[in-house]
Motif scaffolding. Structure first.
Motif, PDB file in Angstrom:
ATOM      1  N   SER A   1       0.873  -1.194  -0.198  1.00 51.89           N
ATOM      2  CA  SER A   1      -0.104  -0.030  -0.047  1.00 51.89           C
ATOM      3  C   SER A   1       0.928   1.180  -0.031  1.00 51.89           C
ATOM      4  N   LYS A   2       2.241   1.044   0.133  1.00 50.64           N
ATOM      5  CA  LYS A   2       3.099   2.340   0.144  1.00 50.64           C
ATOM      6  C   LYS A   2       2.789   3.211   1.383  1.00 50.64           C
ATOM      7  N   LEU A   3       2.317   2.635   2.446  1.00 43.41           N
ATOM      8  CA  LEU A   3       1.934   3.439   3.693  1.00 43.41           C
ATOM      9  C   LEU A   3       3.140   3.098   4.345  1.00 43.41           C
ATOM     10  N   ILE A   4       3.992   4.319   4.937  1.00 44.89           N
ATOM     11  CA  ILE A   4       4.884   4.032   5.862  1.00 44.89           C
ATOM     12  C   ILE A   4       4.650   3.755   7.220  1.00 44.89           C
ATOM     13  N   SER A   5       3.441   4.209   7.420  1.00 49.24           N
ATOM     14  CA  SER A   5       2.941   4.126   8.957  1.00 49.24           C
ATOM     15  C   SER A   5       2.684   2.534   9.223  1.00 49.24           C
ATOM     16  N   LEU A   6       2.145   1.650   8.138  1.00 49.45           N
ATOM     17  CA  LEU A   6       1.707   0.436   8.398  1.00 49.45           C
ATOM     18  C   LEU A   6       3.492  -0.457   8.538  1.00 49.45           C
ATOM     19  N   THR A   7       4.314   0.159   7.870  1.00 48.53           N
ATOM     20  CA  THR A   7       5.818  -0.539   8.050  1.00 48.53           C
ATOM     21  C   THR A   7       6.154  -0.157   9.590  1.00 48.53           C
ATOM     22  N   LEU A   8       6.080   1.029   9.984  1.00 46.30           N
ATOM     23  CA  LEU A   8       6.561   1.424  11.185  1.00 46.30           C
ATOM     24  C   LEU A   8       5.808   0.827  12.174  1.00 46.30           C
ATOM     25  N   LEU A   9       4.637   0.502  12.051  1.00 43.70           N
ATOM     26  CA  LEU A   9       3.667  -0.295  13.096  1.00 43.70           C
ATOM     27  C   LEU A   9       4.138  -1.482  13.086  1.00 43.70           C
ATOM     28  N   SER A  10       4.707  -2.085  11.830  1.00 39.47           N
ATOM     29  CA  SER A  10       5.259  -3.494  12.139  1.00 39.47           C
ATOM     30  C   SER A  10       6.486  -3.782  12.939  1.00 39.47           C
ATOM     31  N   TYR A  11       7.124  -2.810  13.352  1.00 41.59           N
ATOM     32  CA  TYR A  11       8.224  -2.947  14.416  1.00 41.59           C
ATOM     33  C   TYR A  11       7.584  -3.186  15.870  1.00 41.59           C
ATOM     34  N   ILE A  12       6.430  -2.860  16.037  1.00 37.92           N
ATOM     35  CA  ILE A  12       5.908  -3.027  17.491  1.00 37.92           C
ATOM     36  C   ILE A  12       5.697  -4.227  17.829  1.00 37.92           C
ATOM     37  N   PRO A  13       5.138  -5.188  17.105  1.00 40.70           N
ATOM     38  CA  PRO A  13       4.737  -6.689  17.542  1.00 40.70           C
ATOM     39  C   PRO A  13       6.444  -7.215  17.486  1.00 40.70           C
ATOM     40  N   MET A  14       7.299  -6.908  16.482  1.00 39.27           N
ATOM     41  CA  MET A  14       8.754  -7.384  16.527  1.00 39.27           C
ATOM     42  C   MET A  14       9.415  -7.010  17.875  1.00 39.27           C
ATOM     43  N   GLY A  15       9.261  -5.681  18.277  1.00 40.05           N
ATOM     44  CA  GLY A  15       9.945  -5.287  19.615  1.00 40.05           C
ATOM     45  C   GLY A  15       9.344  -6.134  20.643  1.00 40.05           C
ATOM     46  N   ILE A  16       7.875  -6.415  20.805  1.00 41.27           N
ATOM     47  CA  ILE A  16       7.297  -7.082  21.792  1.00 41.27           C
ATOM     48  C   ILE A  16       8.040  -8.408  21.687  1.00 41.27           C
ATOM     49  N   VAL A  17       8.154  -9.157  20.782  1.00 41.21           N
ATOM     50  CA  VAL A  17       8.659 -10.562  20.392  1.00 41.21           C
ATOM     51  C   VAL A  17      10.289 -10.617  21.244  1.00 41.21           C
ATOM     52  N   VAL A  18      10.983  -9.434  20.789  1.00 42.53           N
ATOM     53  CA  VAL A  18      12.311  -9.568  21.309  1.00 42.53           C
ATOM     54  C   VAL A  18      12.431  -9.365  22.812  1.00 42.53           C
ATOM     55  N   CYS A  19      11.246  -8.511  23.439  1.00 41.16           N
ATOM     56  CA  CYS A  19      11.342  -8.289  24.787  1.00 41.16           C
ATOM     57  C   CYS A  19      10.911  -9.589  25.568  1.00 41.16           C
ATOM     58  N   ARG A  20       9.836 -10.073  24.858  1.00 42.56           N
ATOM     59  CA  ARG A  20       9.387 -11.370  25.621  1.00 42.56           C
ATOM     60  C   ARG A  20      10.348 -12.406  25.585  1.00 42.56           C
ATOM     61  N   MET A  21      11.182 -12.479  24.508  1.00 51.34           N
ATOM     62  CA  MET A  21      12.240 -13.784  24.412  1.00 51.34           C
ATOM     63  C   MET A  21      13.150 -13.411  25.381  1.00 51.34           C
ATOM     64  N   PHE A  22      13.812 -12.445  25.418  1.00 46.85           N
ATOM     65  CA  PHE A  22      14.997 -12.130  26.485  1.00 46.85           C
ATOM     66  C   PHE A  22      14.342 -11.799  28.003  1.00 46.85           C
ATOM     67  N   SER A  23      13.191 -11.941  28.120  1.00 46.52           N
ATOM     68  CA  SER A  23      12.415 -11.718  29.514  1.00 46.52           C
ATOM     69  C   SER A  23      12.870 -12.770  30.382  1.00 46.52           C
ATOM     70  N   ARG A  24      13.210 -12.282  31.624  1.00 44.15           N
ATOM     71  CA  ARG A  24      13.670 -13.275  32.731  1.00 44.15           C
ATOM     72  C   ARG A  24      12.287 -13.627  33.505  1.00 44.15           C
ATOM     73  N   ASN A  25      11.283 -12.751  33.440  1.00 49.84           N
ATOM     74  CA  ASN A  25       9.929 -13.243  34.213  1.00 49.84           C
ATOM     75  C   ASN A  25       9.021 -14.044  33.304  1.00 49.84           C
ATOM     76  N   ILE A  26       9.356 -15.510  33.599  1.00 49.02           N
ATOM     77  CA  ILE A  26       8.920 -16.472  32.729  1.00 49.02           C
ATOM     78  C   ILE A  26       7.331 -16.628  33.224  1.00 49.02           C
ATOM     79  N   ALA A  27       7.131 -16.592  34.418  1.00 49.68           N
ATOM     80  CA  ALA A  27       5.781 -16.869  34.877  1.00 49.68           C
ATOM     81  C   ALA A  27       4.831 -15.850  33.976  1.00 49.68           C
TER      82      ALA A  27
END
Ligand code: ZN
Length: 131
Positions: free
Chosen positions: A36-62
């Motif tokens: 769609s050539k919408l830069i906002s969607l591309t930027l938005l895609s970084y949010i779930p990716m960031g969450i994944v990285v934070c969750r993977m390295f998280s020590r709060n397993i429970a």
């Protein structure tokens, strides 16, 4: 896996179903953004990716496990619907569904038995059908 990476990941949460779903969401957003050539969607895609990285390295397993469980409960109707369709497709090769002429109940009968008398399991009506 490399010793240093393993050492680094020790006591950290790592990946789960929720992470996989978030990665898929991120890829979809990136794709939608480029189509769609919408830069906002591309930027938005970084949010779930960031969450994944934070969750993977998280020590709060429970806490991460609780999140994954909540996600599973949320997605359960989707999984169940998918499984029902899958089972019905597999079933259609070996069984046929007939409707009772009397009470309209659905009856599951094995295929390839020729003409047989089917007894309705609900109202006991007997009828002849070719399977
Ligand atoms: Zn019946």
């Amino acid at each position: 896996m490399n010793y240093r990476i393993r050492r680094f990941m020790e006591g950290r949460y790592g990946g789960d179903h929720l992470s996989v779903a978030l990665i898929i969401l991120s890829v979809l957003l990136t794709f939608a953004g480029s189509v769609s050539k919408l830069i906002s969607l591309t930027l938005l895609s970084y949010i779930p990716m960031g969450i994944v990285v934070c969750r993977m390295f998280s020590r709060n397993i429970a806490k991460r496990q609780r999140e994954n469980y909540k996600f599973y409960m949320l997605m359960r109707p989707v999984y169940m619907y998918y499984n029902r369709i899958k089972n019905r497709l597999r079933d259609s090769r070996t069984h046929r569904i007939f409707r009772c002429p009397d009470c309209k109940a659905k009856l599951r009968v094995p295929k390839g038995k020729g003409k047989i008398a089917i007894t309705c399991s609900v109202c006991r009506t007997e009828f002849i059908r070719k399977t």
